[in-house]
Design a protein around this motif. Structure first.
Motif, PDB file in Angstrom:
ATOM      1  N   GLY A 136      -9.123 -46.577  34.027  1.00  0.00           N
ATOM      2  CA  GLY A 136      -7.735 -46.592  34.439  1.00  0.00           C
ATOM      3  C   GLY A 136      -7.691 -47.165  35.938  1.00  0.00           C
ATOM      4  N   PRO A 137      -6.205 -47.462  36.181  1.00  0.00           N
ATOM      5  CA  PRO A 137      -5.919 -47.980  37.336  1.00  0.00           C
ATOM      6  C   PRO A 137      -6.079 -46.771  38.418  1.00  0.00           C
ATOM      7  CG  PRO A 137      -3.924 -47.075  36.157  1.00  0.00           C
ATOM      8  CD  PRO A 137      -5.047 -46.796  35.387  1.00  0.00           C
ATOM      9  N   ALA A 138      -6.089 -47.084  39.886  1.00  0.00           N
ATOM     10  CA  ALA A 138      -6.255 -46.084  40.844  1.00  0.00           C
ATOM     11  C   ALA A 138      -4.773 -45.921  41.209  1.00  0.00           C
ATOM     12  CB  ALA A 138      -6.705 -46.859  42.068  1.00  0.00           C
ATOM     13  N   PRO A 139      -4.388 -44.588  41.632  1.00  0.00           N
ATOM     14  CA  PRO A 139      -5.245 -43.349  41.215  1.00  0.00           C
ATOM     15  C   PRO A 139      -4.912 -42.775  40.124  1.00  0.00           C
ATOM     16  CG  PRO A 139      -3.129 -42.811  42.333  1.00  0.00           C
ATOM     17  CD  PRO A 139      -3.165 -44.234  42.260  1.00  0.00           C
ATOM     18  N   CYS A 140      -5.667 -42.750  39.316  1.00  0.00           N
ATOM     19  CA  CYS A 140      -5.649 -41.832  37.905  1.00  0.00           C
ATOM     20  C   CYS A 140      -6.558 -40.968  37.708  1.00  0.00           C
ATOM     21  CB  CYS A 140      -5.916 -42.925  36.639  1.00  0.00           C
ATOM     22  SG  CYS A 140      -7.582 -43.662  36.410  1.00  0.00           S
ATOM     23  N   GLY A 141      -7.433 -40.567  38.558  1.00  0.00           N
ATOM     24  CA  GLY A 141      -8.379 -39.438  38.648  1.00  0.00           C
ATOM     25  C   GLY A 141      -9.981 -39.647  37.967  1.00  0.00           C
ATOM     26  N   LYS A 142     -10.240 -40.938  37.876  1.00  0.00           N
ATOM     27  CA  LYS A 142     -11.439 -41.155  37.462  1.00  0.00           C
ATOM     28  C   LYS A 142     -12.480 -40.575  38.088  1.00  0.00           C
ATOM     29  CE  LYS A 142     -11.190 -45.733  37.718  1.00  0.00           C
ATOM     30  NZ  LYS A 142     -10.058 -46.126  38.477  1.00  0.00           N
ATOM     31  N   THR A 143     -12.677 -40.878  39.426  1.00  0.00           N
ATOM     32  CA  THR A 143     -13.646 -40.435  40.276  1.00  0.00           C
ATOM     33  C   THR A 143     -13.663 -38.757  40.072  1.00  0.00           C
ATOM     34  OG1 THR A 143     -13.690 -42.272  41.652  1.00  0.00           O
ATOM     35  CG2 THR A 143     -14.729 -40.544  42.697  1.00  0.00           C
ATOM     36  N   VAL A 144     -12.392 -38.214  40.032  1.00  0.00           N
ATOM     37  CA  VAL A 144     -12.551 -36.650  40.327  1.00  0.00           C
ATOM     38  C   VAL A 144     -13.034 -36.140  38.960  1.00  0.00           C
ATOM     39  CG1 VAL A 144     -11.006 -34.724  40.385  1.00  0.00           C
ATOM     40  CG2 VAL A 144     -10.758 -36.471  42.096  1.00  0.00           C
ATOM     41  N   ALA A 145     -12.634 -36.880  37.829  1.00  0.00           N
ATOM     42  CA  ALA A 145     -13.143 -36.336  36.414  1.00  0.00           C
ATOM     43  C   ALA A 145     -14.546 -36.557  36.320  1.00  0.00           C
ATOM     44  CB  ALA A 145     -12.074 -37.394  35.430  1.00  0.00           C
ATOM     45  N   ALA A 146     -14.980 -37.677  36.679  1.00  0.00           N
ATOM     46  CA  ALA A 146     -16.509 -37.936  36.556  1.00  0.00           C
ATOM     47  C   ALA A 146     -17.234 -36.751  37.443  1.00  0.00           C
ATOM     48  CB  ALA A 146     -16.713 -39.302  37.199  1.00  0.00           C
ATOM     49  N   LYS A 147     -16.741 -36.517  38.509  1.00  0.00           N
ATOM     50  CA  LYS A 147     -17.445 -35.393  39.330  1.00  0.00           C
ATOM     51  C   LYS A 147     -17.313 -34.081  38.619  1.00  0.00           C
ATOM     52  CE  LYS A 147     -16.750 -37.238  43.988  1.00  0.00           C
ATOM     53  NZ  LYS A 147     -15.891 -37.122  45.218  1.00  0.00           N
ATOM     54  N   LEU A 148     -16.233 -33.783  38.153  1.00  0.00           N
ATOM     55  CA  LEU A 148     -16.069 -32.500  37.223  1.00  0.00           C
ATOM     56  C   LEU A 148     -17.057 -32.288  36.381  1.00  0.00           C
ATOM     57  CD1 LEU A 148     -12.078 -31.967  37.523  1.00  0.00           C
ATOM     58  CD2 LEU A 148     -13.593 -30.690  38.969  1.00  0.00           C
ATOM     59  N   LEU A 149     -16.880 -33.508  35.599  1.00  0.00           N
ATOM     60  CA  LEU A 149     -17.941 -33.583  34.274  1.00  0.00           C
ATOM     61  C   LEU A 149     -19.415 -33.384  34.802  1.00  0.00           C
ATOM     62  CD1 LEU A 149     -16.039 -36.128  32.149  1.00  0.00           C
ATOM     63  CD2 LEU A 149     -16.132 -33.622  31.882  1.00  0.00           C
ATOM     64  N   VAL A 150     -19.768 -34.071  35.714  1.00  0.00           N
ATOM     65  CA  VAL A 150     -21.206 -33.981  36.142  1.00  0.00           C
ATOM     66  C   VAL A 150     -21.390 -32.488  36.738  1.00  0.00           C
ATOM     67  CG1 VAL A 150     -22.896 -34.768  37.899  1.00  0.00           C
ATOM     68  CG2 VAL A 150     -21.476 -36.584  36.711  1.00  0.00           C
ATOM     69  N   GLN A 151     -20.558 -32.117  37.340  1.00  0.00           N
ATOM     70  CA  GLN A 151     -20.793 -30.673  38.099  1.00  0.00           C
ATOM     71  C   GLN A 151     -20.943 -29.449  36.958  1.00  0.00           C
ATOM     72  OE1 GLN A 151     -22.057 -30.202  40.886  1.00  0.00           O
ATOM     73  NE2 GLN A 151     -21.440 -31.735  42.066  1.00  0.00           N
ATOM     74  N   LEU A 152     -20.224 -29.809  35.858  1.00  0.00           N
ATOM     75  CA  LEU A 152     -20.240 -28.897  34.870  1.00  0.00           C
ATOM     76  C   LEU A 152     -21.604 -28.830  34.057  1.00  0.00           C
ATOM     77  CD1 LEU A 152     -18.518 -26.823  33.215  1.00  0.00           C
ATOM     78  CD2 LEU A 152     -17.838 -28.777  31.563  1.00  0.00           C
ATOM     79  N   LEU A 153     -22.123 -29.916  33.887  1.00  0.00           N
ATOM     80  CA  LEU A 153     -23.219 -30.092  33.107  1.00  0.00           C
ATOM     81  C   LEU A 153     -24.583 -30.333  33.866  1.00  0.00           C
ATOM     82  CD1 LEU A 153     -22.364 -32.838  30.301  1.00  0.00           C
ATOM     83  CD2 LEU A 153     -22.301 -30.053  30.321  1.00  0.00           C
TER      84      LEU A 153
END
Length: 163
Positions: A31-48
């Motif tokens: 997706g384009p900036a700012p769409c939350g790709k980086t934040v979403a990736a960080k959240l998913l990693v921190q979850l697992l």
């Protein structure tokens, strides 16, 4: 989008029992900036895979990539740009070992990984929320989210054992 993310999360939590047959999924956040790709990736990693370094640049060498494999359960690469055929080959060789997340602004950047990726297209955020607010909400909900995922996973294992 949510169903796709849950499916990816469940796949990332399952052990690979047959490395030659089953592979971990590669999640592509697009997706384009700012769409939350980086934040979403960080959240998913921190979850697992809670870690001090949830996101990395896509390495240029196999040696660096293998060091990441030793230190992380989930490999997450932010703003990958165009993934060359060589890097695509290296990533595909790791799918039996680790689940991965890639973030990029364009689907053509990851065309060398077609067939290996689960794509989630994100749209531009219209009403941005601060990252601090997002993290606070995530930390509050993390136990419930992880509990729900593990419940789904255990039901899947139970169904497999019965079937």
């Amino acid at each position: 989008t949510w169903q796709t993310l849950v499916t990816w999360l469940l796949g990332a939590l399952q052990p690979v029992t047959c490395p030659g047959i089953r592979k971990y999924p590669i999640l592509a956040l697009i997706g384009p900036a700012p769409c939350g790709k980086t934040v979403a990736a960080k959240l998913l990693v921190q979850l697992l895979d809670p870690t001090m370094e949830p996101l990395h640049s896509l390495p240029n060498t196999e040696r660096i990539l293998l060091r990441l494999v030793r230190n992380h359960h989930v490999l997450a690469f932010d703003d990958t740009g165009k993934v060359s055929p060589k890097k695509a080959r290296l990533l595909s060789e790791l799918t039996p070992l680790r689940p991965m997340i890639l973030s990029t602004s364009n689907t053509t950047d990851i065309r060398n990984l077609d067939g290996l990726t689960t794509k989630v297209e994100l749209s531009q955020v219209e009403k941005p929320v601060s990252q601090q607010e997002i993290w606070e909400a995530f930390e509050q909900q993390r136990p419930k989210i992880l509990g729900a995922l593990l419940t789904l996973l255990s039901r899947n294992f139970s169904a497999s054992a019965i079937g």
